[in-house]
Design a protein around this motif. Structure first.
Motif, PDB file in Angstrom:
ATOM      1  N   SER A 343     -30.348 -27.697 -30.852  1.00 25.13           N
ATOM      2  CA  SER A 343     -31.158 -28.309 -31.688  1.00 25.13           C
ATOM      3  C   SER A 343     -31.256 -29.831 -31.040  1.00 25.13           C
ATOM      4  CB  SER A 343     -31.121 -28.115 -32.950  1.00 25.13           C
ATOM      5  OG  SER A 343     -31.323 -26.811 -33.574  1.00 25.13           O
ATOM      6  N   TRP A 344     -32.441 -30.228 -31.027  1.00 22.91           N
ATOM      7  CA  TRP A 344     -32.375 -31.750 -30.174  1.00 22.91           C
ATOM      8  C   TRP A 344     -31.674 -32.890 -31.215  1.00 22.91           C
ATOM      9  CZ3 TRP A 344     -38.147 -32.829 -28.580  1.00 22.91           C
ATOM     10  CH2 TRP A 344     -38.514 -31.869 -27.389  1.00 22.91           C
ATOM     11  N   LEU A 345     -31.658 -32.612 -32.276  1.00 19.85           N
ATOM     12  CA  LEU A 345     -31.197 -34.022 -33.119  1.00 19.85           C
ATOM     13  C   LEU A 345     -29.933 -33.353 -33.998  1.00 19.85           C
ATOM     14  CD1 LEU A 345     -34.111 -36.173 -34.489  1.00 19.85           C
ATOM     15  CD2 LEU A 345     -32.771 -36.388 -32.458  1.00 19.85           C
ATOM     16  N   SER A 346     -29.384 -32.095 -33.364  1.00 23.60           N
ATOM     17  CA  SER A 346     -28.289 -31.562 -34.369  1.00 23.60           C
ATOM     18  C   SER A 346     -27.082 -32.545 -33.614  1.00 23.60           C
ATOM     19  CB  SER A 346     -28.155 -30.285 -33.737  1.00 23.60           C
ATOM     20  OG  SER A 346     -26.780 -29.835 -34.165  1.00 23.60           O
ATOM     21  N   TYR A 347     -25.949 -32.396 -34.542  1.00 25.81           N
ATOM     22  CA  TYR A 347     -24.859 -33.140 -34.059  1.00 25.81           C
ATOM     23  C   TYR A 347     -24.053 -32.315 -33.171  1.00 25.81           C
ATOM     24  CZ  TYR A 347     -26.159 -34.218 -39.071  1.00 25.81           C
ATOM     25  OH  TYR A 347     -27.023 -34.381 -40.137  1.00 25.81           O
ATOM     26  N   ALA A 348     -24.413 -31.225 -32.960  1.00 23.68           N
ATOM     27  CA  ALA A 348     -23.532 -30.254 -32.117  1.00 23.68           C
ATOM     28  C   ALA A 348     -24.418 -29.552 -30.985  1.00 23.68           C
ATOM     29  CB  ALA A 348     -23.137 -28.830 -33.228  1.00 23.68           C
ATOM     30  N   TYR A 349     -25.364 -30.621 -30.578  1.00 19.43           N
ATOM     31  CA  TYR A 349     -26.117 -30.310 -29.453  1.00 19.43           C
ATOM     32  C   TYR A 349     -25.281 -30.085 -28.230  1.00 19.43           C
ATOM     33  CZ  TYR A 349     -29.653 -30.824 -25.880  1.00 19.43           C
ATOM     34  OH  TYR A 349     -30.576 -30.403 -24.690  1.00 19.43           O
ATOM     35  N   GLU A 350     -25.173 -28.692 -28.002  1.00 22.64           N
ATOM     36  CA  GLU A 350     -24.430 -28.455 -26.516  1.00 22.64           C
ATOM     37  C   GLU A 350     -23.279 -28.584 -26.633  1.00 22.64           C
ATOM     38  OE1 GLU A 350     -26.555 -29.946 -23.286  1.00 22.64           O
ATOM     39  OE2 GLU A 350     -27.942 -28.298 -23.465  1.00 22.64           O
ATOM     40  N   GLU A 351     -22.472 -28.802 -27.570  1.00 26.10           N
ATOM     41  CA  GLU A 351     -20.918 -29.029 -27.843  1.00 26.10           C
ATOM     42  C   GLU A 351     -20.406 -28.869 -29.266  1.00 26.10           C
ATOM     43  OE1 GLU A 351     -18.046 -32.838 -26.747  1.00 26.10           O
ATOM     44  OE2 GLU A 351     -20.235 -33.086 -27.345  1.00 26.10           O
ATOM     45  N   ASP A 352     -19.307 -28.101 -29.143  1.00 23.75           N
ATOM     46  CA  ASP A 352     -18.683 -27.908 -30.688  1.00 23.75           C
ATOM     47  C   ASP A 352     -18.027 -29.342 -31.074  1.00 23.75           C
ATOM     48  OD1 ASP A 352     -18.877 -25.099 -30.322  1.00 23.75           O
ATOM     49  OD2 ASP A 352     -17.045 -24.611 -29.430  1.00 23.75           O
ATOM     50  N   MET A 353     -18.397 -29.368 -32.442  1.00 28.92           N
ATOM     51  CA  MET A 353     -17.869 -30.640 -32.922  1.00 28.92           C
ATOM     52  C   MET A 353     -17.081 -30.421 -33.948  1.00 28.92           C
ATOM     53  SD  MET A 353     -19.898 -32.659 -31.076  1.00 28.92           S
ATOM     54  CE  MET A 353     -20.367 -34.171 -31.919  1.00 28.92           C
ATOM     55  N   VAL A 354     -16.727 -31.674 -34.297  1.00 32.90           N
ATOM     56  CA  VAL A 354     -15.727 -31.831 -35.717  1.00 32.90           C
ATOM     57  C   VAL A 354     -16.304 -33.007 -36.380  1.00 32.90           C
ATOM     58  CG1 VAL A 354     -13.410 -32.579 -36.749  1.00 32.90           C
ATOM     59  CG2 VAL A 354     -13.532 -31.318 -34.365  1.00 32.90           C
ATOM     60  N   THR A 355     -16.530 -32.707 -37.760  1.00 33.08           N
ATOM     61  CA  THR A 355     -17.310 -33.648 -38.654  1.00 33.08           C
ATOM     62  C   THR A 355     -16.037 -34.210 -39.664  1.00 33.08           C
ATOM     63  OG1 THR A 355     -17.700 -32.413 -40.632  1.00 33.08           O
ATOM     64  CG2 THR A 355     -19.123 -32.268 -38.752  1.00 33.08           C
ATOM     65  N   MET A 356     -16.324 -35.666 -39.962  1.00 30.06           N
ATOM     66  CA  MET A 356     -15.472 -36.318 -40.669  1.00 30.06           C
ATOM     67  C   MET A 356     -16.202 -36.715 -41.773  1.00 30.06           C
ATOM     68  SD  MET A 356     -12.015 -38.356 -39.781  1.00 30.06           S
ATOM     69  CE  MET A 356     -10.413 -38.276 -40.869  1.00 30.06           C
ATOM     70  N   GLY A 357     -15.895 -36.673 -43.406  1.00 27.13           N
ATOM     71  CA  GLY A 357     -16.550 -37.182 -44.189  1.00 27.13           C
ATOM     72  C   GLY A 357     -15.705 -38.204 -44.774  1.00 27.13           C
ATOM     73  N   CYS A 358     -16.679 -39.467 -45.187  1.00 22.34           N
ATOM     74  CA  CYS A 358     -15.992 -40.436 -45.959  1.00 22.34           C
ATOM     75  C   CYS A 358     -16.570 -40.850 -46.982  1.00 22.34           C
ATOM     76  CB  CYS A 358     -15.977 -41.767 -45.120  1.00 22.34           C
ATOM     77  SG  CYS A 358     -15.102 -42.999 -45.773  1.00 22.34           S
ATOM     78  N   VAL A 359     -15.847 -40.775 -48.398  1.00 20.50           N
ATOM     79  CA  VAL A 359     -16.453 -40.956 -49.634  1.00 20.50           C
ATOM     80  C   VAL A 359     -16.011 -42.177 -50.201  1.00 20.50           C
ATOM     81  CG1 VAL A 359     -14.479 -39.585 -50.756  1.00 20.50           C
ATOM     82  CG2 VAL A 359     -16.745 -39.826 -52.026  1.00 20.50           C
ATOM     83  N   SER A 360     -16.944 -42.653 -50.901  1.00 23.93           N
ATOM     84  CA  SER A 360     -16.864 -44.039 -51.915  1.00 23.93           C
ATOM     85  C   SER A 360     -16.918 -43.459 -53.403  1.00 23.93           C
ATOM     86  CB  SER A 360     -17.721 -45.138 -51.614  1.00 23.93           C
ATOM     87  OG  SER A 360     -17.663 -46.261 -52.557  1.00 23.93           O
ATOM     88  N   ARG A 361     -16.163 -43.537 -54.171  1.00 26.35           N
ATOM     89  CA  ARG A 361     -16.095 -43.127 -55.562  1.00 26.35           C
ATOM     90  C   ARG A 361     -16.655 -43.851 -56.479  1.00 26.35           C
ATOM     91  NH1 ARG A 361     -15.026 -37.899 -55.595  1.00 26.35           N
ATOM     92  NH2 ARG A 361     -13.950 -37.044 -54.010  1.00 26.35           N
ATOM     93  N   ASN A 362     -16.977 -45.292 -55.873  1.00 26.52           N
ATOM     94  CA  ASN A 362     -17.615 -46.282 -56.607  1.00 26.52           C
ATOM     95  C   ASN A 362     -19.121 -46.572 -56.059  1.00 26.52           C
ATOM     96  OD1 ASN A 362     -15.279 -46.605 -58.219  1.00 26.52           O
ATOM     97  ND2 ASN A 362     -14.332 -48.474 -57.107  1.00 26.52           N
ATOM     98  N   ALA A 363     -19.806 -45.698 -56.491  1.00 27.08           N
ATOM     99  CA  ALA A 363     -21.313 -45.567 -55.693  1.00 27.08           C
ATOM    100  C   ALA A 363     -21.898 -47.283 -55.911  1.00 27.08           C
ATOM    101  CB  ALA A 363     -22.068 -44.667 -56.281  1.00 27.08           C
ATOM    102  N   ALA A 364     -21.829 -47.679 -57.014  1.00 23.53           N
ATOM    103  CA  ALA A 364     -22.269 -48.877 -57.210  1.00 23.53           C
ATOM    104  C   ALA A 364     -21.841 -49.937 -56.227  1.00 23.53           C
ATOM    105  CB  ALA A 364     -22.531 -49.396 -58.517  1.00 23.53           C
ATOM    106  N   THR A 365     -20.589 -49.913 -56.005  1.00 22.51           N
ATOM    107  CA  THR A 365     -20.100 -51.062 -54.801  1.00 22.51           C
ATOM    108  C   THR A 365     -20.016 -50.675 -53.549  1.00 22.51           C
ATOM    109  OG1 THR A 365     -17.893 -50.373 -55.526  1.00 22.51           O
ATOM    110  CG2 THR A 365     -18.888 -52.134 -56.852  1.00 22.51           C
ATOM    111  N   ALA A 366     -20.764 -49.511 -53.167  1.00 21.06           N
ATOM    112  CA  ALA A 366     -20.898 -48.936 -51.477  1.00 21.06           C
ATOM    113  C   ALA A 366     -20.979 -50.034 -50.688  1.00 21.06           C
ATOM    114  CB  ALA A 366     -21.739 -47.791 -51.720  1.00 21.06           C
ATOM    115  N   ASP A 367     -21.838 -50.872 -51.083  1.00 18.69           N
ATOM    116  CA  ASP A 367     -22.002 -52.092 -49.777  1.00 18.69           C
ATOM    117  C   ASP A 367     -20.907 -52.839 -49.643  1.00 18.69           C
ATOM    118  OD1 ASP A 367     -24.803 -51.112 -49.883  1.00 18.69           O
ATOM    119  OD2 ASP A 367     -25.453 -52.657 -51.060  1.00 18.69           O
ATOM    120  N   SER A 368     -19.845 -52.785 -50.218  1.00 19.49           N
ATOM    121  CA  SER A 368     -18.855 -53.814 -49.929  1.00 19.49           C
ATOM    122  C   SER A 368     -17.832 -52.878 -49.767  1.00 19.49           C
ATOM    123  CB  SER A 368     -18.469 -54.727 -51.152  1.00 19.49           C
ATOM    124  OG  SER A 368     -18.204 -53.947 -52.275  1.00 19.49           O
TER     125      SER A 368
END
Length: 433
Positions: A343-368
């Motif tokens: 798939s053209w805009l898939s993260y895994a286009y022609e390659e096995d991938m690892v994904t790594m998520g990052c969470v901010s548990r203070n959503a209101a202050t995510a800009d900083s």
């Protein structure tokens, strides 16, 4: 069809707020066509859970959640056809009742089918959700319909489209027979789980690692297919584990003012909630999908080639452990695995991938929240790709370097939407339109 005039659109975590002049709640494909045909600019939204500014920001909006029926089942082909506003959890419950499953599911079940497909939603140890789509119908900019079928060249462009080619109307998924997973969860030091990734991907049907920044530990989750009648000794851990989100909310409350607090909070949370072992069984949906977020958060996620991940991980870990760096990251960072596709805009286009998520548990202050910036810088350095539905700053000049088919997609988008009807300000900048 219901039309609302002059209101306010607010994302689920209240980080994105826009005024609109017209909002339509549609219930049929004909209504969807009519609204799109008569509008100069239009965007569409589901449950508003994207951290990317993808769903609103212009005067006319469509609430797709009222377009939410299961259209048909094909028992011979094991396929199901649905309207794009159907909530994922409702689809999963319906196909499980048939004895079927979709073998790769995201972490949550509260998103719409259309939104999940448009933004490249994925689970772990399989392909993107969109790879199980065999047929779909788009409403184009002029209100006409175009159907795309598996095997056609443009199907790979449509699977992940950011809603920039048209509005998804109906979707057909190929399902597989339901299976049961034996799930085991346990803590492991970084020096143990990191070198075992490839071995475990081959060994287990399901693999997910919750990394605990600033603790030198991860929490490994494996799943193996078993006969549903196999008896296991279920162990869901101490009863207090259910209070993790509450504890996190308290411990991270002031971490935007004093980022170093995060490192201490992480050590407490790791010891309290991620140091025990658990064991259970169930279908993929029952055993692995979170049925509720529990609290509003802000998310970023980046993907990198499987072979590059250890180097990226070590550099990221070194960077965020510097006390001169304010990138103290809330627990956990979700590490998952995607099989390659076309798939053209898939993260895994022609390659096995690892994904790594990052969470901010203070959503209101995510800009900083400095972590989002540090992670993006490191992943981009190695050719990493951002999750389309989550927070990132990269734009056209960077995306063209990391997506092989980026320029091809832009040409197709301009051809299918010559007047930029489906672009809001965010997408206009993203595509440099």
């Amino acid at each position: 069809m219901i039309q609302e005039k002059n209101g306010t659109w607010v994302s689920w975590n209240e980080n994105l707020i826009y005024e609109y002049k017209n909002l339509y709640r549609i219930a049929s494909e004909r209504e969807l066509q009519d609204v799109i045909a008569k509008s100069d600019k239009i965007r569409f939204f589901g449950t508003k859970q994207s951290s990317a500014d993808i769903a609103a920001g212009i005067e006319t909006l469509i609430d797709i959640t009222t377009y939410n029926k299961i259209v048909s089942f094909n028992d011979t082909e094991h396929t199901v056809t649905v309207q794009s506003g159907l909530i994922l959890g409702d689809l999963l419950e319906a196909i499980e009742a048939k004895g079927w499953c979709i073998p790769c599911l995201p972490d949550i079940n509260t998103i719409t089918i259309g939104g999940a497909l448009a933004t490249g939603t994925h689970g772990t140890s399989g392909k993107l959700l969109s790879e199980y789509m065999t047929n779909c119908t788009l409403v184009l900019a002029d209100g006409s319909l175009q159907t795309f079928t598996e095997g056609e060249e443009l199907m790979d462009a449509v699977r992940v489209s950011l809603g920039a080619l048209g509005v998804m109307s109906t979707v057909t998924f190929k399902c597989e027979p339901l299976y049961t997973l034996h799930v085991k969860e346990f803590p492991e030091n970084d020096s143990e789980w990191l070198p075992k990734i490839k071995e475990r991907i081959k060994k287990h049907d399901f693999l997910r690692i919750l990394w605990m920044p600033h603790t030198d530990h991860g929490y490994v989750i494996t799943g193996d297919k078993i006969d549903p009648n196999t008896e296991i000794k279920e162990d869901l851990g101490p009863a207090y584990l259910k209070h993790r989100r509450t504890a996190s909310k308290i411990l991270y409350k002031y971490s935007h003012l004093y980022p170093w607090i995060t490192a201490i909070a992480n050590k407490i949370i790791h010891k309290a909630f991620f140091s025990t072992t658990k064991e259970h069984k169930g279908s993929l949906y029952q055993a692995t999908v979170t049925k509720s977020r529990g609290s509003v958060i802000e998310l970023a996620e980046w993907t990198i080639g499987l072979d590059k991940f250890p180097q990226v991980f070590e550099e990221l870990k070194t960077e965020i452990n510097k006390w001169s760096n304010k990138s103290f990251i809330h627990i956990p960072m979700d590490v998952r695995f995607i099989q390659k596709d076309n798939s053209w805009l898939s993260y895994a286009y022609e390659e096995d991938m690892v994904t790594m998520g990052c969470v901010s548990r203070n959503a209101a202050t995510a800009d900083s929240y400095e972590a989002f910036k540090s992670i993006e810088k490191i992943f981009l350095k190695y050719g990493g790709k951002p999750h389309w539905g989550k927070r990132f700053a990269a734009k056209d000049n960077q995306l063209t370097k990391i997506y092989t088919k980026w320029e091809d997609f832009k040409v197709l988008r301009q051809k299918m939407d010559a007047t930029d009807k489906f672009l809001n300000p965010y997408l206009t900048k993203l595509f440099n339109a």
